[in-house]
Design a protein around this motif. Structure first.
Motif, PDB file in Angstrom:
ATOM      1  N   ALA A  55       0.824  -1.213   0.000  1.00  0.00           N
ATOM      2  CA  ALA A  55       0.000   0.000   0.000  1.00  0.00           C
ATOM      3  C   ALA A  55       0.857   1.261   0.000  1.00  0.00           C
ATOM      4  O   ALA A  55       0.429   2.300  -0.511  1.00  0.00           O
ATOM      5  CB  ALA A  55      -0.922  -0.005   1.217  1.00  0.00           C
ATOM      6  N   SER A  56       2.065   1.174   0.528  1.00  0.00           N
ATOM      7  CA  SER A  56       2.938   2.352   0.579  1.00  0.00           C
ATOM      8  C   SER A  56       3.270   2.894  -0.805  1.00  0.00           C
ATOM      9  O   SER A  56       3.606   4.066  -0.941  1.00  0.00           O
ATOM     10  CB  SER A  56       4.226   2.029   1.330  1.00  0.00           C
ATOM     11  N   ARG A  57       3.146   2.081  -1.835  1.00  0.00           N
ATOM     12  CA  ARG A  57       3.395   2.554  -3.197  1.00  0.00           C
ATOM     13  C   ARG A  57       2.344   3.573  -3.649  1.00  0.00           C
ATOM     14  O   ARG A  57       2.529   4.260  -4.649  1.00  0.00           O
ATOM     15  CB  ARG A  57       3.400   1.384  -4.180  1.00  0.00           C
ATOM     16  N   TYR A  58       1.244   3.662  -2.934  1.00  0.00           N
ATOM     17  CA  TYR A  58       0.140   4.545  -3.310  1.00  0.00           C
ATOM     18  C   TYR A  58      -0.026   5.736  -2.358  1.00  0.00           C
ATOM     19  O   TYR A  58      -0.997   6.472  -2.461  1.00  0.00           O
ATOM     20  CB  TYR A  58      -1.165   3.743  -3.379  1.00  0.00           C
ATOM     21  N   TYR A  59       0.913   5.939  -1.452  1.00  0.00           N
ATOM     22  CA  TYR A  59       0.791   7.028  -0.484  1.00  0.00           C
ATOM     23  C   TYR A  59       0.751   8.395  -1.161  1.00  0.00           C
ATOM     24  O   TYR A  59       0.007   9.278  -0.751  1.00  0.00           O
ATOM     25  CB  TYR A  59       1.924   6.992   0.528  1.00  0.00           C
ATOM     26  N   LYS A  60       1.545   8.592  -2.193  1.00  0.00           N
ATOM     27  CA  LYS A  60       1.559   9.900  -2.890  1.00  0.00           C
ATOM     28  C   LYS A  60       0.213  10.177  -3.561  1.00  0.00           C
ATOM     29  O   LYS A  60      -0.276  11.301  -3.533  1.00  0.00           O
ATOM     30  CB  LYS A  60       2.676   9.945  -3.932  1.00  0.00           C
ATOM     31  N   TYR A  61      -0.390   9.146  -4.144  1.00  0.00           N
ATOM     32  CA  TYR A  61      -1.713   9.322  -4.758  1.00  0.00           C
ATOM     33  C   TYR A  61      -2.758   9.658  -3.697  1.00  0.00           C
ATOM     34  O   TYR A  61      -3.611  10.525  -3.901  1.00  0.00           O
ATOM     35  CB  TYR A  61      -2.141   8.061  -5.510  1.00  0.00           C
ATOM     36  N   ALA A  62      -2.670   8.977  -2.558  1.00  0.00           N
ATOM     37  CA  ALA A  62      -3.616   9.241  -1.470  1.00  0.00           C
ATOM     38  C   ALA A  62      -3.449  10.664  -0.945  1.00  0.00           C
ATOM     39  O   ALA A  62      -4.441  11.364  -0.711  1.00  0.00           O
ATOM     40  CB  ALA A  62      -3.412   8.232  -0.348  1.00  0.00           C
ATOM     41  N   ALA A  63      -2.213  11.104  -0.789  1.00  0.00           N
ATOM     42  CA  ALA A  63      -1.965  12.477  -0.334  1.00  0.00           C
ATOM     43  C   ALA A  63      -2.495  13.487  -1.347  1.00  0.00           C
ATOM     44  O   ALA A  63      -3.065  14.507  -0.977  1.00  0.00           O
ATOM     45  CB  ALA A  63      -0.476  12.690  -0.092  1.00  0.00           C
ATOM     46  N   ARG A  64      -2.328  13.194  -2.608  1.00  0.00           N
ATOM     47  CA  ARG A  64      -2.829  14.092  -3.667  1.00  0.00           C
ATOM     48  C   ARG A  64      -4.354  14.193  -3.609  1.00  0.00           C
ATOM     49  O   ARG A  64      -4.918  15.282  -3.713  1.00  0.00           O
ATOM     50  CB  ARG A  64      -2.378  13.572  -5.036  1.00  0.00           C
ATOM     51  N   LEU A  65      -5.037  13.067  -3.434  1.00  0.00           N
ATOM     52  CA  LEU A  65      -6.497  13.098  -3.295  1.00  0.00           C
ATOM     53  C   LEU A  65      -6.912  13.912  -2.074  1.00  0.00           C
ATOM     54  O   LEU A  65      -7.896  14.650  -2.118  1.00  0.00           O
ATOM     55  CB  LEU A  65      -7.049  11.679  -3.198  1.00  0.00           C
ATOM     56  N   ALA A  66      -6.151  13.792  -0.992  1.00  0.00           N
ATOM     57  CA  ALA A  66      -6.481  14.538   0.225  1.00  0.00           C
ATOM     58  C   ALA A  66      -6.354  16.047   0.021  1.00  0.00           C
ATOM     59  O   ALA A  66      -7.086  16.819   0.633  1.00  0.00           O
ATOM     60  CB  ALA A  66      -5.591  14.081   1.378  1.00  0.00           C
ATOM     61  N   THR A  67      -5.461  16.476  -0.883  1.00  0.00           N
ATOM     62  CA  THR A  67      -5.346  17.915  -1.146  1.00  0.00           C
ATOM     63  C   THR A  67      -6.595  18.467  -1.830  1.00  0.00           C
ATOM     64  O   THR A  67      -6.837  19.665  -1.796  1.00  0.00           O
ATOM     65  CB  THR A  67      -4.117  18.244  -2.028  1.00  0.00           C
ATOM     66  N   PHE A  68      -7.393  17.583  -2.450  1.00  0.00           N
ATOM     67  CA  PHE A  68      -8.637  18.004  -3.092  1.00  0.00           C
ATOM     68  C   PHE A  68      -9.839  17.866  -2.170  1.00  0.00           C
ATOM     69  O   PHE A  68     -10.981  18.006  -2.608  1.00  0.00           O
ATOM     70  CB  PHE A  68      -8.879  17.187  -4.366  1.00  0.00           C
ATOM     71  N   GLY A  69      -9.608  17.545  -0.887  1.00  0.00           N
ATOM     72  CA  GLY A  69     -10.699  17.486   0.073  1.00  0.00           C
ATOM     73  C   GLY A  69     -11.254  16.106   0.342  1.00  0.00           C
ATOM     74  O   GLY A  69     -12.233  15.958   1.061  1.00  0.00           O
ATOM     75  N   TYR A  70     -10.656  15.082  -0.239  1.00  0.00           N
ATOM     76  CA  TYR A  70     -11.095  13.711   0.014  1.00  0.00           C
ATOM     77  C   TYR A  70     -10.374  13.144   1.230  1.00  0.00           C
ATOM     78  O   TYR A  70      -9.284  13.590   1.578  1.00  0.00           O
ATOM     79  CB  TYR A  70     -10.786  12.806  -1.180  1.00  0.00           C
ATOM     80  N   VAL A  71     -10.964  12.134   1.838  1.00  0.00           N
ATOM     81  CA  VAL A  71     -10.261  11.302   2.801  1.00  0.00           C
ATOM     82  C   VAL A  71      -9.865  10.057   2.021  1.00  0.00           C
ATOM     83  O   VAL A  71     -10.718   9.379   1.457  1.00  0.00           O
ATOM     84  CB  VAL A  71     -11.154  10.928   4.007  1.00  0.00           C
ATOM     85  N   ALA A  72      -8.568   9.782   1.947  1.00  0.00           N
ATOM     86  CA  ALA A  72      -8.078   8.636   1.182  1.00  0.00           C
ATOM     87  C   ALA A  72      -7.565   7.574   2.147  1.00  0.00           C
ATOM     88  O   ALA A  72      -6.782   7.866   3.044  1.00  0.00           O
ATOM     89  CB  ALA A  72      -6.968   9.063   0.230  1.00  0.00           C
ATOM     90  N   LEU A  73      -8.007   6.349   1.957  1.00  0.00           N
ATOM     91  CA  LEU A  73      -7.625   5.235   2.817  1.00  0.00           C
ATOM     92  C   LEU A  73      -6.873   4.203   1.994  1.00  0.00           C
ATOM     93  O   LEU A  73      -7.353   3.771   0.946  1.00  0.00           O
ATOM     94  CB  LEU A  73      -8.876   4.592   3.423  1.00  0.00           C
ATOM     95  N   THR A  74      -5.681   3.832   2.454  1.00  0.00           N
ATOM     96  CA  THR A  74      -4.932   2.753   1.816  1.00  0.00           C
ATOM     97  C   THR A  74      -4.845   1.607   2.810  1.00  0.00           C
ATOM     98  O   THR A  74      -4.338   1.768   3.910  1.00  0.00           O
ATOM     99  CB  THR A  74      -3.507   3.193   1.429  1.00  0.00           C
ATOM    100  N   ALA A  75      -5.362   0.447   2.437  1.00  0.00           N
ATOM    101  CA  ALA A  75      -5.304  -0.740   3.288  1.00  0.00           C
ATOM    102  C   ALA A  75      -4.170  -1.633   2.789  1.00  0.00           C
ATOM    103  O   ALA A  75      -3.996  -1.803   1.585  1.00  0.00           O
ATOM    104  CB  ALA A  75      -6.623  -1.492   3.238  1.00  0.00           C
TER     105      ALA A  75
END
Length: 87
Positions: A55-75
């Protein structure tokens, strides 16, 4: 080519400012929740990693989504049929 890659990496790093990443777990499955510092209500995006990728490979994508106001969850699901981390 290398300059474009470095520029993209720098932009992702810069955009993750103001994002809070919280480690947690759901039914024993480790997860990381990315959200803005305000912590208000927001739509949720669940990012499920692919086979053999953590899941750590997707942390940057999750952070990017969070900058747009989403809550991003990586399991972090088990990554292999034959490794010890697969219950």
């Amino acid at each position: 080519m290398i300059a474009a890659i470095l520029l993209g990496w720098w932009q992702l790093e810069r955009l993750s400012d103001g994002i809070v990443a919280t480690r947690t777990s759901f039914d024993g499955v480790p997860a990381t929740v990315f959200q803005g510092k305000d912590g208000g209500p927001a739509p949720v995006v669940v990012i499920a990693h692919g086979f053999q990728l953590p899941a750590s490979r997707y942390y940057k994508y999750a952070a990017r989504l969070a900058t747009f106001g989403y809550v991003a969850l990586t399991a972090d699901f088990p990554t292999s049929l034959f490794q010890a981390d697969n219950p």
